[in-house]
Scaffold this active site. Structure first.
Site, PDB file in Angstrom:
ATOM      1  N   HIS A  14       0.877  -1.193   0.000  1.00 33.51           N
ATOM      2  CA  HIS A  14       0.000   0.000   0.000  1.00 33.51           C
ATOM      3  C   HIS A  14       0.903   1.228   0.000  1.00 33.51           C
ATOM      4  O   HIS A  14       1.536   1.545   1.003  1.00 33.51           O
ATOM      5  CB  HIS A  14      -0.908   0.008   1.235  1.00 33.51           C
ATOM      6  N   HIS A  16       1.546   5.398  -1.715  1.00 35.07           N
ATOM      7  CA  HIS A  16       1.157   6.573  -2.505  1.00 35.07           C
ATOM      8  C   HIS A  16       2.401   7.143  -3.163  1.00 35.07           C
ATOM      9  O   HIS A  16       3.342   7.547  -2.471  1.00 35.07           O
ATOM     10  CB  HIS A  16       0.518   7.634  -1.608  1.00 35.07           C
ATOM     11  N   LYS A 100      -9.425  -0.330  -5.604  1.00 31.19           N
ATOM     12  CA  LYS A 100      -9.419   0.342  -4.312  1.00 31.19           C
ATOM     13  C   LYS A 100     -10.770   0.959  -4.003  1.00 31.19           C
ATOM     14  O   LYS A 100     -11.313   1.711  -4.807  1.00 31.19           O
ATOM     15  CB  LYS A 100      -8.357   1.449  -4.340  1.00 31.19           C
ATOM     16  N   HIS A 137     -10.347   0.981   2.137  1.00 29.65           N
ATOM     17  CA  HIS A 137     -10.113   1.980   3.186  1.00 29.65           C
ATOM     18  C   HIS A 137     -11.310   1.870   4.129  1.00 29.65           C
ATOM     19  O   HIS A 137     -12.400   2.338   3.821  1.00 29.65           O
ATOM     20  CB  HIS A 137     -10.008   3.397   2.606  1.00 29.65           C
ATOM     21  N   HIS A 175      -4.319  -0.755   6.031  1.00 26.56           N
ATOM     22  CA  HIS A 175      -3.825   0.030   7.169  1.00 26.56           C
ATOM     23  C   HIS A 175      -4.732  -0.104   8.391  1.00 26.56           C
ATOM     24  O   HIS A 175      -5.317   0.867   8.852  1.00 26.56           O
ATOM     25  CB  HIS A 175      -3.588   1.506   6.797  1.00 26.56           C
ATOM     26  N   ASP A 248       1.607   2.579   3.489  1.00 28.00           N
ATOM     27  CA  ASP A 248       0.772   3.769   3.341  1.00 28.00           C
ATOM     28  C   ASP A 248       1.632   5.029   3.359  1.00 28.00           C
ATOM     29  O   ASP A 248       1.168   6.084   3.774  1.00 28.00           O
ATOM     30  CB  ASP A 248      -0.315   3.815   4.427  1.00 28.00           C
TER      31      ASP A 248
HETATM   32  C1  NCD Z   1      -3.397   9.083   2.206  1.00 26.53           C
HETATM   33  C2  NCD Z   1      -2.977  10.131   1.186  1.00 26.53           C
HETATM   34  O1  NCD Z   1      -2.374  11.134   1.583  1.00 26.53           O
HETATM   35  O2  NCD Z   1      -3.223   9.937  -0.006  1.00 26.53           O
HETATM   36  N1  NCD Z   1      -3.362   9.669   3.511  1.00 26.53           N
HETATM   37  C3  NCD Z   1      -3.255   9.007   4.698  1.00 26.53           C
HETATM   38  O3  NCD Z   1      -3.362   9.663   5.751  1.00 26.53           O
HETATM   39  N2  NCD Z   1      -3.049   7.717   4.753  1.00 26.53           N
HETATM   40  C4  NCD Z   1      -4.732   8.540   1.869  1.00 26.53           C
HETATM   41  C5  NCD Z   1      -5.094   7.274   2.594  1.00 26.53           C
HETATM   42  O4  NCD Z   1      -4.516   6.221   2.360  1.00 26.53           O
HETATM   43  O5  NCD Z   1      -5.990   7.304   3.438  1.00 26.53           O
HETATM   44 ZN    ZN Z   2      -3.126   5.137   1.782  1.00 28.90          ZN
END
Ligand code: NCD
Ligand code: ZN
Length: 345
Positions: A14, A16, A100, A137, A175, A248
């Site tokens: 996971h 970003h 997702k 999520h 998460h 995450d």
């Molecule tokens: C994530 C993001 O910034 O894209 N933020 C987070 O707090 N984890 C989005 C997410 O996974 O919830």
């Molecule tokens: Zn995330």
């Protein structure tokens, strides 16, 4: 005391990566340690179709510095208009590894998420047929539900009903942050798994709030009461194949974190493995680190384990950089606020 540990190269289930200058700035920090990652589709606008995922994958590969290898595992952002046949085609071509589900309004860039879960029923049924995992999520978004209760309520109100209504649907609870989620995942069958982040294994809400608010520890789902953390550590280190690493890691420019309304997300990629080794060491479970970082995820997603190895070494506390520089501005690096003795060597 174990001083060094060699394990199969980890994957991040996971992550970003963002786009453009931010993607270029953060990608090397993941590619340094991880062979593959499940890449989140919450760009603005989101990655909804197979064609968009293919284009995003190309942009990620183009941003990878020469000499580094990394395989992005693409996901599609589920909307109420998602076409089940587009999802099936993207999965069957091997391009897309998961879909997702963001409840609308749950987190960063989730405005196009799902409001009415009945509307996505045909997509979920098609996914169950072809065995494509749904990454969830897991938080409800109703105003009256306290932010600290949103995950536990989601399991009862949304997740469990969806799983009962869609037998065979493979689900990753992403998460997870609570004892309730850890217990639900542990009791599930082989269609269910859960990822856990570094920050939720290391910290609780006191770390974020006592003595002043620390915006770099603010993420969603939010850090919980301290009683939950040991349950997450137990889940991660206990040897169950249901649990694996999803960092995450969610970069935001420092100015967006240190703002009147702070963006949610911790940028953990540079220190994730060091921190994890520290947690597993503390739990006297270093022999189970490889399962959590490198074996359980591939088994759930049905991909081969990595053949390459990495070595972690214990020594003097590592220096955690305050920030990394990117073309989109500096990004503050997650710091757990205590010494971390393991480094990837
Ligand atoms: C994530 C993001 O910034 O894209 N933020 C987070 O707090 N984890 C989005 C997410 O996974 O919830
Ligand atoms: Zn995330």
């Amino acid at each position: 005391m174990t001083e060094s540990l060699t394990i199969r190269r980890p994957d991040d289930w996971h992550l970003h990566l963002r786009d453009g200058a931010m993607l270029e700035g953060v990608l090397p920090w993941t590619a340094r340690h991880f062979a593959r990652a499940i890449v989140m589709p919450n760009l603005v606008p989101p990655v909804v179709t197979g064609a968009e995922a293919a284009a995003y994958r190309e942009r990620i590969l183009a941003a990878l510095p020469d000499g580094m290898t990394f395989e992005p595992l693409m996901t599609l952002y589920l909307t109420e208009d998602t076409d089940p046949e587009d999802v099936a085609a993207a999965a069957e071509s091997g391009l897309v590894k998961a879909v997702k589900l963001y409840p609308a309004g749950a987190t960063t860039n989730s405005a196009s998420g799902v409001r009415d879960f009945d509307k996505v029923r045909p997509v979920l049924e098609r996914m169950a047929e072809i065995g494509l995992p749904l990454c969830v999520h897991g938080e409800v978004t109703r105003r009256e539900i306290d932010i600290f209760d949103r995950e536990a309520v989601f399991i009862d109100e949304v997740l469990d009903p969806i799983r009962r209504a869609t037998p065979g649907l493979r689900v990753v609870m992403e998460h997870i942050t609570t004892a309730e989620a850890a217990a639900y995942a542990a009791e599930g069958d082989e269609t269910l798994a859960a990822t856990i982040t570094v920050q939720h294994l290391m910290l609780d809400r006191n770390d974020m709030l006592v003595g002043g608010m620390r915006p770099h520890l603010y993420c969603l789902p939010i850090l919980k009461r301290g009683t939950h953390r040991p349950k997450l550590v137990e889940a991660a280190t206990g040897g169950s194949p249901r649990f694996f690493l999803g960092t995450d890691s969610a970069p935001h420019p420092t100015h967006a974190k240190e703002a009147e309304c702070c963006a949610a997300g911790c940028f953990t990629a540079p220190v994730a493995l060091s921190c994890l080794a520290e947690i597993f060491d503390e739990a006297d479970a270093l022999d189970r680190l490889e399962a959590f970082t490198s074996l359980n995820g591939p088994a759930f997603y049905g991909v081969p384990v990595n053949e390459e190895r990495i070595t972690l070494t214990r020594g003097a506390p590592i220096d955690i950089p305050a920030k990394i520089e990117t073309g989109a501005g500096p990004v503050s690096v997650f710091n757990p606020g205590r010494p971390v003795h393991w480094r990837v060597t």
